[in-house]
Design an enzyme around this catalytic site. Structure first.
Site, PDB file in Angstrom:
ATOM      1  N   ASN A  84       0.806  -1.224   0.000  1.00 53.25           N
ATOM      2  CA  ASN A  84       0.000   0.000   0.000  1.00 53.25           C
ATOM      3  C   ASN A  84       0.841   1.276   0.000  1.00 53.25           C
ATOM      4  O   ASN A  84       0.398   2.307  -0.509  1.00 53.25           O
ATOM      5  CB  ASN A  84      -0.926  -0.004   1.219  1.00 53.25           C
ATOM      6  CG  ASN A  84      -1.629   1.328   1.408  1.00 53.25           C
ATOM      7  OD1 ASN A  84      -2.519   1.685   0.648  1.00 53.25           O
ATOM      8  ND2 ASN A  84      -1.209   2.075   2.422  1.00 53.25           N
ATOM      9  N   SER A 145      -3.988   2.020  -8.850  1.00 48.67           N
ATOM     10  CA  SER A 145      -4.757   3.250  -9.047  1.00 48.67           C
ATOM     11  C   SER A 145      -5.456   3.234 -10.397  1.00 48.67           C
ATOM     12  O   SER A 145      -4.931   2.672 -11.368  1.00 48.67           O
ATOM     13  CB  SER A 145      -3.826   4.467  -8.986  1.00 48.67           C
ATOM     14  OG  SER A 145      -4.508   5.649  -9.356  1.00 48.67           O
ATOM     15  N   TYR A 158       3.542   9.023 -11.766  1.00 48.31           N
ATOM     16  CA  TYR A 158       2.636   8.301 -10.866  1.00 48.31           C
ATOM     17  C   TYR A 158       1.794   7.303 -11.651  1.00 48.31           C
ATOM     18  O   TYR A 158       1.693   6.132 -11.277  1.00 48.31           O
ATOM     19  CB  TYR A 158       1.739   9.299 -10.135  1.00 48.31           C
ATOM     20  CG  TYR A 158       0.660   8.652  -9.296  1.00 48.31           C
ATOM     21  CD1 TYR A 158       0.954   8.103  -8.059  1.00 48.31           C
ATOM     22  CD2 TYR A 158      -0.664   8.602  -9.746  1.00 48.31           C
ATOM     23  CE1 TYR A 158      -0.039   7.508  -7.283  1.00 48.31           C
ATOM     24  CE2 TYR A 158      -1.663   8.013  -8.974  1.00 48.31           C
ATOM     25  CZ  TYR A 158      -1.344   7.476  -7.753  1.00 48.31           C
ATOM     26  OH  TYR A 158      -2.321   6.879  -6.995  1.00 48.31           O
ATOM     27  N   ALA A 161       4.003   4.442 -12.821  1.00 44.50           N
ATOM     28  CA  ALA A 161       4.412   3.559 -11.732  1.00 44.50           C
ATOM     29  C   ALA A 161       3.275   2.632 -11.324  1.00 44.50           C
ATOM     30  O   ALA A 161       3.481   1.431 -11.082  1.00 44.50           O
ATOM     31  CB  ALA A 161       4.889   4.375 -10.532  1.00 44.50           C
ATOM     32  N   LYS A 162       2.052   3.166 -11.266  1.00 42.82           N
ATOM     33  CA  LYS A 162       0.909   2.339 -10.892  1.00 42.82           C
ATOM     34  C   LYS A 162       0.575   1.330 -12.002  1.00 42.82           C
ATOM     35  O   LYS A 162       0.198   0.184 -11.718  1.00 42.82           O
ATOM     36  CB  LYS A 162      -0.297   3.216 -10.576  1.00 42.82           C
ATOM     37  CG  LYS A 162      -0.152   4.013  -9.290  1.00 42.82           C
ATOM     38  CD  LYS A 162       0.004   3.109  -8.074  1.00 42.82           C
ATOM     39  CE  LYS A 162      -0.079   3.894  -6.771  1.00 42.82           C
ATOM     40  NZ  LYS A 162       0.048   3.026  -5.580  1.00 42.82           N
TER      41      LYS A 162
END
Length: 253
Positions: A84, A145, A158, A161-162
């Site tokens: 997480n 995400s 971001y 990466a997700k």
């Protein structure tokens, strides 16, 4: 009773997940990056006993190994890993390609990828290898995400990466299935965690709530309930899956 390691569990979604696992009867290692007091507050709010707080930087290989070793020894083996911990998009890390210097661009990419992808990969390797040595089944749940699918023009690192985290989870699902280890991911939309409170209460709040036909955003507790399923035997045939969890705010084909 199982034992779980939840990264980034000192507040927000991670805290809600740790609480839910404890309510189920699991013992939990509450990981924190730097705020031990917040992690201890999480533990005080949890049902049951035997929980521990363990700190460290998951993006650092040595620190990641120490986190897993500490949790594994304290809990007599980690059965469940919840990846997480993440660097969240904030104004200070905004890096639109048409507005950002190359130096700032590099910094943003390193910041997001090191924690959100490489950190999770390190933690997965370390926990999985211990499970394999014990010949024990287990569960890995990655908190990804919806940004991996809809695009993040203000925070491309971001989103990337997700997306990488989701793909990594699918690779691990195939690699670890012969060892009885189930790997899944969940892709939440906007969630009303503590660090998003100011955004929701500001001018952007109305637009964020309107993204979902339910007229609201998700809650950490809702994400935690989904994670409970994904970290249970009932989710075995979901291994390799990515659960969209955004209140129909983004639908992908």
């Amino acid at each position: 009773m199982a034992s779980a390691l939840v990264t980034g569990a000192s507040r927000g979604i991670g805290r809600a997940i740790a609480r839910a696992l404890a309510e189920r009867g699991d013992r939990v290692a509450v990981h924190y990056g730097g705020d031990r007091a917040a992690a201890e507050e999480t533990i005080r709010s949890m049902a049951g006993t035997g929980h521990i707080a363990v700190g460290g930087d998951i993006s650092n290989p040595g620190s990641a190994a120490a986190i897993v070793r500490t949790a594994d020894e304290a809990l007599d083996g980690v059965d469940i890993l919840i990846n997480n911990a993440a660097v969240a998009p904030t104004n200070g890390l905004r890096h639109r390609v048409d507005e950002t210097s190359f130096d700032d661009w590099q910094t943003a990419w390193r910041t997001f990828v090191d924690v959100d992808l490489l950190g999770a990969a390190q933690m997965t390797y370390l926990v999985a290898r211990r499970l394999i040595e014990r010949r024990a089944p287990g569960y890995v749940v990655n908190v990804g995400s919806r940004g991996a699918y809809r695009g993040e023009p203000d925070f491309p690192a971001y989103g990337a990466a997700k997306a990488g985290l989701h793909a990594f989870g699918q690779s691990m699902a195939v690699a670890l299935a012969p060892h009885g280890i189930v790997v899944t991911s969940i892709a939440p939309g906007f969630v009303s965690s503590e660090r998003q409170r100011a955004t929701l209460e500001g001018a952007a709040g109305t637009d964020l709530r309107a993204q979902s036909p339910f007229g609201r955003v998700g809650t950490p507790e809702e994400v935690a309930e989904a994670v409970l399923f994904l970290s249970s035997p009932a989710a075995t045939w979901s291994s390799g899956g990515v659960l969209d969890f955004n209140g129909a705010s983004y639908l992908r084909s």
